[in-house]
Design an enzyme around this catalytic site. Structure first.
Site, PDB file in Angstrom:
ATOM      1  N   ARG A  82       1.173  -1.220   0.008  1.00  0.00           N
ATOM      2  CA  ARG A  82       0.076  -0.047  -0.077  1.00  0.00           C
ATOM      3  C   ARG A  82       0.991   1.518   0.419  1.00  0.00           C
ATOM      4  O   ARG A  82       0.299   2.581  -0.614  1.00  0.00           O
ATOM      5  CB  ARG A  82      -0.831  -0.004   1.210  1.00  0.00           C
ATOM      6  CG  ARG A  82      -2.186   0.649   1.368  1.00  0.00           C
ATOM      7  CD  ARG A  82      -3.051   0.339   2.123  1.00  0.00           C
ATOM      8  NE  ARG A  82      -2.835   0.634   3.481  1.00  0.00           N
ATOM      9  CZ  ARG A  82      -3.334   0.560   4.609  1.00  0.00           C
ATOM     10  NH1 ARG A  82      -4.434   0.275   4.990  1.00  0.00           N
ATOM     11  NH2 ARG A  82      -2.523   0.085   6.373  1.00  0.00           N
ATOM     12  N   LYS A 184      -2.773   6.389   1.588  1.00  0.00           N
ATOM     13  CA  LYS A 184      -2.051   6.999   2.647  1.00  0.00           C
ATOM     14  C   LYS A 184      -1.659   8.360   2.843  1.00  0.00           C
ATOM     15  O   LYS A 184       0.057   8.702   3.074  1.00  0.00           O
ATOM     16  CB  LYS A 184      -2.216   5.687   3.538  1.00  0.00           C
ATOM     17  CG  LYS A 184      -2.504   5.755   5.098  1.00  0.00           C
ATOM     18  CD  LYS A 184      -2.163   4.650   5.701  1.00  0.00           C
ATOM     19  CE  LYS A 184      -2.485   4.573   6.827  1.00  0.00           C
ATOM     20  NZ  LYS A 184      -3.768   5.750   7.640  1.00  0.00           N
ATOM     21  N   GLU A 220     -16.191   6.331   4.957  1.00  0.00           N
ATOM     22  CA  GLU A 220     -15.852   5.688   5.482  1.00  0.00           C
ATOM     23  C   GLU A 220     -15.302   7.236   6.847  1.00  0.00           C
ATOM     24  O   GLU A 220     -16.061   8.063   6.932  1.00  0.00           O
ATOM     25  CB  GLU A 220     -14.007   5.106   5.546  1.00  0.00           C
ATOM     26  CG  GLU A 220     -13.354   6.123   5.211  1.00  0.00           C
ATOM     27  CD  GLU A 220     -11.908   5.634   4.960  1.00  0.00           C
ATOM     28  OE1 GLU A 220     -11.552   4.771   5.560  1.00  0.00           O
ATOM     29  OE2 GLU A 220     -11.101   5.960   3.997  1.00  0.00           O
TER      30      GLU A 220
HETATM   31  N1  PLP Z   1      -9.268   3.633   6.881  1.00  0.00           N
HETATM   32  C1  PLP Z   1      -8.596   5.252   6.825  1.00  0.00           C
HETATM   33  C2  PLP Z   1      -9.130   6.630   6.608  1.00  0.00           C
HETATM   34  C3  PLP Z   1      -6.948   4.878   8.020  1.00  0.00           C
HETATM   35  O1  PLP Z   1      -5.932   6.023   7.769  1.00  0.00           O
HETATM   36  C4  PLP Z   1      -6.504   3.443   7.970  1.00  0.00           C
HETATM   37  C5  PLP Z   1      -5.683   3.560   8.958  1.00  0.00           C
HETATM   38  O2  PLP Z   1      -4.711   2.703   8.457  1.00  0.00           O
HETATM   39  C6  PLP Z   1      -7.768   2.566   7.670  1.00  0.00           C
HETATM   40  C7  PLP Z   1      -9.038   2.823   6.979  1.00  0.00           C
HETATM   41  C8  PLP Z   1      -8.250   0.831   8.523  1.00  0.00           C
HETATM   42  O3  PLP Z   1      -6.616   1.191   8.011  1.00  0.00           O
HETATM   43  P1  PLP Z   1      -5.851  -0.537   8.452  1.00  0.00           P
HETATM   44  O4  PLP Z   1      -6.782  -1.342   8.102  1.00  0.00           O
HETATM   45  O5  PLP Z   1      -4.998  -1.307   6.656  1.00  0.00           O
HETATM   46  O6  PLP Z   1      -5.115  -0.377   9.767  1.00  0.00           O
HETATM   47  C1  COI Z   2      -3.715   3.419  11.639  1.00  0.00           C
HETATM   48  O1  COI Z   2      -4.595   2.813  11.674  1.00  0.00           O
HETATM   49  O2  COI Z   2      -2.699   2.409  11.480  1.00  0.00           O
HETATM   50  C2  COI Z   2      -4.223   4.520  11.177  1.00  0.00           C
HETATM   51  O3  COI Z   2      -3.270   5.033  10.864  1.00  0.00           O
HETATM   52  C3  COI Z   2      -5.244   5.400  11.714  1.00  0.00           C
HETATM   53  C4  COI Z   2      -5.295   6.683  12.219  1.00  0.00           C
HETATM   54  C5  COI Z   2      -5.953   7.390  12.909  1.00  0.00           C
HETATM   55  C6  COI Z   2      -3.939   6.713  13.242  1.00  0.00           C
END
Ligand code: PLP
Ligand code: COI
Length: 341
Positions: A82, A184, A220
């Site tokens: 990612r 991200k 989201e």
């Molecule tokens: N959506 C957003 C906007 C996020 O910042 C995060 C955090 O990483 C997620 C979703 C969840 O992603 P993940 O499960 O890969 O941490």
């Molecule tokens: C994560 O879950 O790793 C994120 O980057 C989300 C952030 C809001 C802490």
């Protein structure tokens, strides 16, 4: 190995400096080997691409101490991929994916004393990030970059741990159609700060963002994907090109289907459908799965039958299975667990 003297059980989601971080520099068209350092300071020119035009992206993953005493990471290869995608969308040179996983291993091993003990409820949050580090004044990509990883021990993202939270439907948008919502990028979070401060001031834990084009579909929150459970026990997750593809959400959908025998649907979710769901949760690395009890929509409330006292039964089962896999209590699918030490 002796653990650091930290009150693990009472940690919030904050920054605690740990001894080592990983740093690699990109210059003259190539990444260097990278190194661990104890220096937590970043020194860059006042005109750096990151400071002027927000050329930065990041990742988030965690290290756990398992039931068996191993230190492990959860699917770091997916964070590497990612971050590769995020970098390319921001015209940054991608950090090699195998080196990303190796750097995660190095930095976690070096900070092993800060990986919270099994059963403490805390984990070591790992934050890889990169940014344009040389001077740019015309709007263009930087020529030089730095990739870094630091770690910090953390507890639950939301106060109250796994108690259901109340969120609001935001009047602000998080991501434009054809924009950067699916990567991200730091800029996605900068522009969400006003929305989250506003929500907190009004007493809500988070924002629900709708699709900016029609405001009729669920996207989201600022830091997690949504997961809904229908009254007949199907897992439903919203699909959109402007949602960050959560690794937790993708893992939970696999777990639901292959471990729990549930039906899973990844599809557009209309805001008007929400009243019909039995349970709602936010999923992400930081959030794990945080149950949502209520959604506030401009004076109206959508209350999920699972209530405000505890997680609904299906989300609880998903939570137990996922954390069981991460903590070594349940056998993981092939390739999900990276054993570090
Ligand atoms: N959506 C957003 C906007 C996020 O910042 C995060 C955090 O990483 C997620 C979703 C969840 O992603 P993940 O499960 O890969 O941490
Ligand atoms: C994560 O879950 O790793 C994120 O980057 C989300 C952030 C809001 C802490």
């Amino acid at each position: 190995m002796e653990k650091a003297n930290i009150d693990w059980e009472n940690l919030g989601f904050g920054y605690i400096k740990t001894p080592y971080r990983f740093v690699s520099d990109y210059k003259n068209g190539a990444w260097d080997e990278g190194r661990l350092t104890e220096d937590d300071k970043v020194v860059i020119t006042e005109c750096a691409g990151v400071l002027q035009y927000a050329q930065t992206c990041f990742e988030g993953l965690k290290a756990y101490t398992t039931l068996h005493g191993d230190i492990v990471c959860f699917r770091p290869d997916l964070n590497a991929r990612r971050m590769h995608d995020s970098a390319l969308r921001l015209e940054m040179p991608a950090f090699p994916q195998d080196k990303f996983v190796d750097a995660v291993r190095q930095v976690v091993k070096a900070n092993a004393a800060y990986v919270p003990p099994y059963g403490s409820g805390a984990t070591l949050y790992i934050r890889p990030y990169m940014f344009g580090s040389d001077a740019v004044i015309g709007v263009k990509p930087a020529n030089e970059y730095q990739f870094r990883i630091f770690t910090t021990p953390v507890g639950p993202y939301f106060k109250g741990g796994v108690k259901p939270i109340v969120i609001k439907v935001s009047d602000f948008d998080r991501a434009a159609p054809h924009g950067t919502g699916h990567i991200k990028a730091g800029l996605n979070y900068a522009m969400s700060l006003h929305a989250i401060v506003t929500a907190h001031q009004e007493g809500f834990a988070e924002n629900m963002y709708l699709d900016p084009a029609t405001r009729s579909k669920v996207e989201e929150t600022g830091g997690a994907n949504f997961l809904f459970i229908t009254k007949d026990g199907t897992v439903v997750t919203p699909k959109s090109d402007s949602i960050l593809p959560s690794i937790t959400r993708r893992s939970l959908c696999y777990v639901a289907e292959h471990y729990l025998g549930m039906k899973v649907e990844h599809r557009e979710v209309l805001f008007s459908e929400l009243k019909d769901f039995a349970e709602c949760g936010l999923c992400g690395t930081a959030a794990v799965i945080s149950p949502v009890g209520k959604i506030y929509d401009h004076g109206k409330e959508i209350c999920f039958p699972s209530g405000m006292e505890k997680m609904g039964p299906v989300i609880q089962k998903l939570y137990d299975t996922l954390t069981g896999i991460q903590m070594g209590r349940i056998e993981a699918p092939e390739g999900w667990i990276e054993v570090i030490a």
